[in-house]
Design a protein around this motif. Structure first.
Motif, PDB file in Angstrom:
ATOM      1  N   GLN A 262       0.831  -1.204   0.000  1.00  0.00           N
ATOM      2  CA  GLN A 262       0.000   0.000   0.000  1.00  0.00           C
ATOM      3  C   GLN A 262       0.868   1.258   0.000  1.00  0.00           C
ATOM      4  N   THR A 263       1.938   1.247   0.746  1.00  0.00           N
ATOM      5  CA  THR A 263       2.855   2.385   0.780  1.00  0.00           C
ATOM      6  C   THR A 263       3.450   2.638  -0.594  1.00  0.00           C
ATOM      7  N   LEU A 264       3.879   1.574  -1.279  1.00  0.00           N
ATOM      8  CA  LEU A 264       4.426   1.731  -2.632  1.00  0.00           C
ATOM      9  C   LEU A 264       3.385   2.322  -3.570  1.00  0.00           C
ATOM     10  N   TYR A 265       2.151   1.859  -3.470  1.00  0.00           N
ATOM     11  CA  TYR A 265       1.092   2.399  -4.328  1.00  0.00           C
ATOM     12  C   TYR A 265       0.820   3.870  -4.015  1.00  0.00           C
ATOM     13  N   TYR A 266       0.878   4.251  -2.731  1.00  0.00           N
ATOM     14  CA  TYR A 266       0.707   5.656  -2.365  1.00  0.00           C
ATOM     15  C   TYR A 266       1.813   6.514  -2.969  1.00  0.00           C
ATOM     16  N   TRP A 267       3.055   6.025  -2.933  1.00  0.00           N
ATOM     17  CA  TRP A 267       4.165   6.762  -3.535  1.00  0.00           C
ATOM     18  C   TRP A 267       3.949   6.879  -5.034  1.00  0.00           C
ATOM     19  N   ASN A 268       3.505   5.800  -5.646  1.00  0.00           N
ATOM     20  CA  ASN A 268       3.278   5.782  -7.086  1.00  0.00           C
ATOM     21  C   ASN A 268       2.213   6.801  -7.496  1.00  0.00           C
ATOM     22  N   GLN A 269       1.188   6.950  -6.659  1.00  0.00           N
ATOM     23  CA  GLN A 269       0.087   7.855  -6.954  1.00  0.00           C
ATOM     24  C   GLN A 269       0.342   9.288  -6.500  1.00  0.00           C
ATOM     25  N   GLY A 270       1.400   9.506  -5.745  1.00  0.00           N
ATOM     26  CA  GLY A 270       1.677  10.846  -5.240  1.00  0.00           C
ATOM     27  C   GLY A 270       0.894  11.187  -3.992  1.00  0.00           C
ATOM     28  N   ARG A 271       0.294  10.191  -3.369  1.00  0.00           N
ATOM     29  CA  ARG A 271      -0.464  10.434  -2.137  1.00  0.00           C
ATOM     30  C   ARG A 271       0.448  10.557  -0.929  1.00  0.00           C
ATOM     31  N   ALA A 272       1.679  10.068  -1.063  1.00  0.00           N
ATOM     32  CA  ALA A 272       2.689  10.163  -0.009  1.00  0.00           C
ATOM     33  C   ALA A 272       4.053  10.089  -0.692  1.00  0.00           C
ATOM     34  N   LEU A 273       5.064  10.532  -0.001  1.00  0.00           N
ATOM     35  CA  LEU A 273       6.429  10.459  -0.528  1.00  0.00           C
ATOM     36  C   LEU A 273       7.316   9.771   0.501  1.00  0.00           C
ATOM     37  N   PRO A 274       8.289   9.013   0.042  1.00  0.00           N
ATOM     38  CA  PRO A 274       9.188   8.333   0.984  1.00  0.00           C
ATOM     39  C   PRO A 274      10.178   9.297   1.612  1.00  0.00           C
ATOM     40  N   HIS A 275      10.709   8.881   2.739  1.00  0.00           N
ATOM     41  CA  HIS A 275      11.790   9.603   3.390  1.00  0.00           C
ATOM     42  C   HIS A 275      12.985   9.589   2.439  1.00  0.00           C
ATOM     43  N   LEU A 276      13.825  10.582   2.514  1.00  0.00           N
ATOM     44  CA  LEU A 276      14.956  10.707   1.600  1.00  0.00           C
ATOM     45  C   LEU A 276      15.859   9.473   1.624  1.00  0.00           C
ATOM     46  N   SER A 277      16.106   8.912   2.795  1.00  0.00           N
ATOM     47  CA  SER A 277      16.975   7.735   2.869  1.00  0.00           C
ATOM     48  C   SER A 277      16.352   6.549   2.130  1.00  0.00           C
ATOM     49  N   VAL A 278      15.039   6.413   2.200  1.00  0.00           N
ATOM     50  CA  VAL A 278      14.345   5.342   1.476  1.00  0.00           C
ATOM     51  C   VAL A 278      14.370   5.634  -0.021  1.00  0.00           C
ATOM     52  N   LEU A 279      14.225   6.884  -0.371  1.00  0.00           N
ATOM     53  CA  LEU A 279      14.257   7.285  -1.770  1.00  0.00           C
ATOM     54  C   LEU A 279      15.607   6.955  -2.408  1.00  0.00           C
ATOM     55  N   VAL A 280      16.683   7.171  -1.688  1.00  0.00           N
ATOM     56  CA  VAL A 280      18.023   6.843  -2.183  1.00  0.00           C
ATOM     57  C   VAL A 280      18.152   5.328  -2.371  1.00  0.00           C
ATOM     58  N   THR A 281      17.679   4.555  -1.418  1.00  0.00           N
ATOM     59  CA  THR A 281      17.709   3.098  -1.535  1.00  0.00           C
ATOM     60  C   THR A 281      16.862   2.637  -2.717  1.00  0.00           C
ATOM     61  N   LEU A 282      15.701   3.217  -2.874  1.00  0.00           N
ATOM     62  CA  LEU A 282      14.819   2.890  -3.993  1.00  0.00           C
ATOM     63  C   LEU A 282      15.499   3.197  -5.323  1.00  0.00           C
ATOM     64  N   SER A 283      16.165   4.315  -5.388  1.00  0.00           N
ATOM     65  CA  SER A 283      16.894   4.707  -6.582  1.00  0.00           C
ATOM     66  C   SER A 283      17.965   3.677  -6.930  1.00  0.00           C
ATOM     67  N   ARG A 284      18.674   3.226  -5.932  1.00  0.00           N
ATOM     68  CA  ARG A 284      19.720   2.214  -6.157  1.00  0.00           C
ATOM     69  C   ARG A 284      19.121   0.891  -6.602  1.00  0.00           C
ATOM     70  N   GLN A 285      18.061   0.461  -5.945  1.00  0.00           N
ATOM     71  CA  GLN A 285      17.470  -0.838  -6.264  1.00  0.00           C
ATOM     72  C   GLN A 285      16.869  -0.867  -7.663  1.00  0.00           C
ATOM     73  N   LEU A 286      16.295   0.246  -8.086  1.00  0.00           N
ATOM     74  CA  LEU A 286      15.704   0.304  -9.419  1.00  0.00           C
ATOM     75  C   LEU A 286      16.703   0.792 -10.471  1.00  0.00           C
ATOM     76  N   GLU A 287      17.920   1.088 -10.013  1.00  0.00           N
ATOM     77  CA  GLU A 287      18.981   1.562 -10.906  1.00  0.00           C
ATOM     78  C   GLU A 287      18.527   2.772 -11.727  1.00  0.00           C
ATOM     79  N   MET A 288      17.952   3.738 -11.011  1.00  0.00           N
ATOM     80  CA  MET A 288      17.454   4.968 -11.631  1.00  0.00           C
ATOM     81  C   MET A 288      17.995   6.174 -10.879  1.00  0.00           C
TER      82      MET A 288
END
Length: 71
Positions: free
Chosen positions: A30-56
């Motif tokens: 549900q959290t991922l879907y909220y981020w995808n829809q713009g209903r919530a944004l991840p903390h910066l540290s999670v965003l950096v990890t997400l960026s690394r995992q998705l190689e983006m």
């Protein structure tokens, strides 16, 4: 303007299971879907990890959309 994280699109293009990504980030689907829809944004540290995992780069991961745009 609002921001969203195009997680579903990125997961499809990288062939990453959304459920596995959620588990790796210690968040719910549900959290991922909220981020995808713009209903919530991840903390910066999670965003950096997400960026690394998705190689983006962060610039590509965080998208700005007009408030009246349809998702």
């Amino acid at each position: 303007m609002k921001y969203h994280i195009p997680i579903l699109k990125a997961c499809r293009s990288k062939n990453v299971a959304i459920s596995q990504l959620a588990s790796d980030l210690n968040v719910t689907l549900q959290t991922l879907y909220y981020w995808n829809q713009g209903r919530a944004l991840p903390h910066l540290s999670v965003l950096v990890t997400l960026s690394r995992q998705l190689e983006m780069p962060l610039n590509d991961l965080v998208k700005e959309t007009p408030n009246n745009a349809e998702d």
